[in-house]
Design a protein around this motif. Sequence first.
Motif, PDB file in Angstrom:
ATOM      1  N   PHE A  31     -13.900  36.413  40.738  1.00 63.06           N
ATOM      2  CA  PHE A  31     -14.828  36.930  39.566  1.00 63.06           C
ATOM      3  C   PHE A  31     -15.011  35.565  38.661  1.00 63.06           C
ATOM      4  O   PHE A  31     -16.126  35.409  38.152  1.00 63.06           O
ATOM      5  CB  PHE A  31     -14.481  38.096  38.709  1.00 63.06           C
ATOM      6  CG  PHE A  31     -15.068  39.340  39.314  1.00 63.06           C
ATOM      7  CD1 PHE A  31     -16.283  39.828  38.938  1.00 63.06           C
ATOM      8  CD2 PHE A  31     -14.386  40.040  40.466  1.00 63.06           C
ATOM      9  CE1 PHE A  31     -16.801  41.034  39.668  1.00 63.06           C
ATOM     10  CE2 PHE A  31     -14.968  41.164  41.031  1.00 63.06           C
ATOM     11  CZ  PHE A  31     -15.816  41.468  40.524  1.00 63.06           C
ATOM     12  N   LYS A  34     -17.286  32.825  40.273  1.00 62.11           N
ATOM     13  CA  LYS A  34     -18.546  33.308  40.222  1.00 62.11           C
ATOM     14  C   LYS A  34     -19.149  32.955  38.918  1.00 62.11           C
ATOM     15  O   LYS A  34     -20.365  32.160  38.822  1.00 62.11           O
ATOM     16  CB  LYS A  34     -19.148  34.806  40.294  1.00 62.11           C
ATOM     17  CG  LYS A  34     -18.669  35.256  41.866  1.00 62.11           C
ATOM     18  CD  LYS A  34     -18.916  36.855  41.993  1.00 62.11           C
ATOM     19  CE  LYS A  34     -18.436  37.342  43.482  1.00 62.11           C
ATOM     20  NZ  LYS A  34     -18.672  38.706  43.388  1.00 62.11           N
ATOM     21  N   ALA A  49     -24.602  37.263  33.559  1.00 65.91           N
ATOM     22  CA  ALA A  49     -24.625  38.399  34.362  1.00 65.91           C
ATOM     23  C   ALA A  49     -23.183  38.442  35.070  1.00 65.91           C
ATOM     24  O   ALA A  49     -22.438  39.392  34.916  1.00 65.91           O
ATOM     25  CB  ALA A  49     -25.800  38.380  35.282  1.00 65.91           C
ATOM     26  N   ALA A  50     -22.549  37.096  35.533  1.00 57.12           N
ATOM     27  CA  ALA A  50     -21.425  37.190  36.083  1.00 57.12           C
ATOM     28  C   ALA A  50     -20.262  37.375  35.250  1.00 57.12           C
ATOM     29  O   ALA A  50     -19.378  38.042  35.409  1.00 57.12           O
ATOM     30  CB  ALA A  50     -21.171  35.846  36.865  1.00 57.12           C
ATOM     31  N   TYR A  51     -20.587  37.025  33.988  1.00 60.11           N
ATOM     32  CA  TYR A  51     -19.549  36.880  33.065  1.00 60.11           C
ATOM     33  C   TYR A  51     -19.084  38.419  32.557  1.00 60.11           C
ATOM     34  O   TYR A  51     -18.167  38.940  32.334  1.00 60.11           O
ATOM     35  CB  TYR A  51     -20.076  36.106  31.686  1.00 60.11           C
ATOM     36  CG  TYR A  51     -18.951  36.426  30.259  1.00 60.11           C
ATOM     37  CD1 TYR A  51     -17.518  35.738  30.531  1.00 60.11           C
ATOM     38  CD2 TYR A  51     -19.243  37.216  29.316  1.00 60.11           C
ATOM     39  CE1 TYR A  51     -16.698  35.682  29.501  1.00 60.11           C
ATOM     40  CE2 TYR A  51     -18.638  37.190  28.279  1.00 60.11           C
ATOM     41  CZ  TYR A  51     -17.219  36.496  28.270  1.00 60.11           C
ATOM     42  OH  TYR A  51     -16.299  36.687  27.379  1.00 60.11           O
ATOM     43  N   LYS A  52     -20.592  39.191  32.516  1.00 50.01           N
ATOM     44  CA  LYS A  52     -20.271  40.610  32.049  1.00 50.01           C
ATOM     45  C   LYS A  52     -19.659  41.444  33.019  1.00 50.01           C
ATOM     46  O   LYS A  52     -19.233  42.399  32.912  1.00 50.01           O
ATOM     47  CB  LYS A  52     -21.804  41.131  31.806  1.00 50.01           C
ATOM     48  CG  LYS A  52     -22.239  40.708  30.432  1.00 50.01           C
ATOM     49  CD  LYS A  52     -23.718  41.144  30.253  1.00 50.01           C
ATOM     50  CE  LYS A  52     -24.463  40.754  28.847  1.00 50.01           C
ATOM     51  NZ  LYS A  52     -25.724  41.235  28.801  1.00 50.01           N
ATOM     52  N   ALA A  53     -19.786  41.058  34.419  1.00 51.42           N
ATOM     53  CA  ALA A  53     -19.072  41.601  35.392  1.00 51.42           C
ATOM     54  C   ALA A  53     -17.742  41.219  35.447  1.00 51.42           C
ATOM     55  O   ALA A  53     -16.898  42.036  35.978  1.00 51.42           O
ATOM     56  CB  ALA A  53     -19.876  41.215  36.922  1.00 51.42           C
ATOM     57  N   ALA A  54     -17.260  39.960  35.010  1.00 53.50           N
ATOM     58  CA  ALA A  54     -15.953  39.648  34.979  1.00 53.50           C
ATOM     59  C   ALA A  54     -15.126  40.314  34.027  1.00 53.50           C
ATOM     60  O   ALA A  54     -13.969  40.400  34.374  1.00 53.50           O
ATOM     61  CB  ALA A  54     -16.024  38.102  34.970  1.00 53.50           C
ATOM     62  N   VAL A  57     -13.032  43.367  35.025  1.00 49.52           N
ATOM     63  CA  VAL A  57     -12.000  42.860  35.797  1.00 49.52           C
ATOM     64  C   VAL A  57     -10.905  42.274  35.113  1.00 49.52           C
ATOM     65  O   VAL A  57      -9.706  42.566  35.380  1.00 49.52           O
ATOM     66  CB  VAL A  57     -12.550  42.091  36.883  1.00 49.52           C
ATOM     67  CG1 VAL A  57     -11.592  41.578  37.645  1.00 49.52           C
ATOM     68  CG2 VAL A  57     -13.672  42.708  37.652  1.00 49.52           C
TER      69      VAL A  57
END
Length: 89
Positions: A31, A34, A49-54, A57
Amino acid sequence: MANSAQARKRARQANKHYQHNTAQRSNFRTFLKKVVKAIVIGNKEQAQAAYKAAVPVIDKMVSKGLIHKNKAARHKSRLNSRIFSMQTS
Protein backbone atom coordinates in the motif's frame (compact mmCIF):
# COMPACT_ATOMS: atom_id res chain seq x y z
CA MET A 1 14.11 -29.11 18.74
CA ALA A 2 11.22 -28.86 21.17
CA ASN A 3 10.89 -31.86 23.45
CA SER A 4 7.66 -31.32 25.37
CA ALA A 5 4.19 -31.11 23.88
CA GLN A 6 3.86 -27.54 25.14
CA ALA A 7 7.11 -26.48 23.48
CA ARG A 8 6.11 -28.15 20.21
CA LYS A 9 2.79 -26.31 20.25
CA ARG A 10 4.48 -22.98 20.99
CA ALA A 11 6.87 -23.61 18.08
CA ARG A 12 3.92 -24.30 15.76
CA GLN A 13 2.12 -21.18 16.95
CA ALA A 14 5.23 -19.05 16.59
CA ASN A 15 5.65 -20.21 12.99
CA LYS A 16 1.97 -19.57 12.22
CA HIS A 17 2.13 -16.07 13.73
CA TYR A 18 5.38 -15.35 11.89
CA GLN A 19 3.81 -16.25 8.54
CA HIS A 20 0.70 -14.20 9.24
CA ASN A 21 2.69 -11.17 10.39
CA THR A 22 4.97 -11.41 7.35
CA ALA A 23 1.97 -11.39 5.02
CA GLN A 24 0.46 -8.40 6.82
CA ARG A 25 3.77 -6.50 6.70
CA SER A 26 4.04 -7.22 2.98
CA ASN A 27 0.51 -5.90 2.42
CA PHE A 28 1.41 -2.76 4.40
CA ARG A 29 4.48 -2.16 2.22
CA THR A 30 2.45 -2.73 -0.96
CA PHE A 31 0.00 0.00 0.00
CA LEU A 32 2.88 2.37 0.74
CA LYS A 33 4.45 1.59 -2.63
CA LYS A 34 1.19 2.35 -4.43
CA VAL A 35 1.14 5.84 -2.91
CA VAL A 36 4.82 6.45 -3.70
CA LYS A 37 4.37 5.23 -7.26
CA ALA A 38 1.48 7.66 -7.82
CA ILE A 39 3.58 10.48 -6.37
CA VAL A 40 6.53 9.67 -8.65
CA ILE A 41 4.25 9.55 -11.68
CA GLY A 42 2.87 12.93 -10.68
CA ASN A 43 -0.80 12.01 -10.55
CA LYS A 44 -2.11 13.86 -7.51
CA GLU A 45 -5.64 12.43 -7.65
CA GLN A 46 -4.34 8.88 -7.86
CA ALA A 47 -1.90 9.57 -5.04
CA GLN A 48 -4.68 10.93 -2.83
CA ALA A 49 -6.86 7.92 -3.55
CA ALA A 50 -4.00 5.53 -2.78
CA TYR A 51 -3.25 7.45 0.42
CA LYS A 52 -6.87 7.20 1.54
CA ALA A 53 -6.73 3.44 0.94
CA ALA A 54 -3.39 3.11 2.77
CA VAL A 55 -4.32 4.97 5.97
CA PRO A 56 -6.73 2.29 7.31
CA VAL A 57 -4.17 -0.41 6.53
CA ILE A 58 -1.47 1.51 8.40
CA ASP A 59 -3.78 2.06 11.37
CA LYS A 60 -4.71 -1.62 11.41
CA MET A 61 -1.04 -2.59 11.60
CA VAL A 62 -0.76 -0.42 14.72
CA SER A 63 -3.84 -1.93 16.35
CA LYS A 64 -2.52 -5.44 15.66
CA GLY A 65 0.84 -4.53 17.18
CA LEU A 66 2.89 -5.10 14.03
CA ILE A 67 4.28 -1.58 13.87
CA HIS A 68 4.67 1.16 16.46
CA LYS A 69 2.19 4.03 16.47
CA ASN A 70 5.00 6.54 15.93
CA LYS A 71 6.17 4.68 12.84
CA ALA A 72 2.63 4.76 11.46
CA ALA A 73 2.35 8.47 12.18
CA ARG A 74 5.71 9.09 10.51
CA HIS A 75 4.69 7.21 7.35
CA LYS A 76 1.33 8.97 7.14
CA SER A 77 2.88 12.38 7.74
CA ARG A 78 5.63 11.95 5.16
CA LEU A 79 3.30 10.58 2.49
CA ASN A 80 0.75 13.31 3.13
CA SER A 81 3.37 16.06 2.95
CA ARG A 82 4.69 14.65 -0.33
CA ILE A 83 1.17 14.59 -1.77
CA PHE A 84 0.47 18.11 -0.51
CA SER A 85 3.65 19.49 -2.08
CA MET A 86 2.75 18.07 -5.51
CA GLN A 87 1.82 20.51 -8.26
CA THR A 88 -1.84 20.36 -9.18
CA SER A 89 -2.08 19.31 -12.79
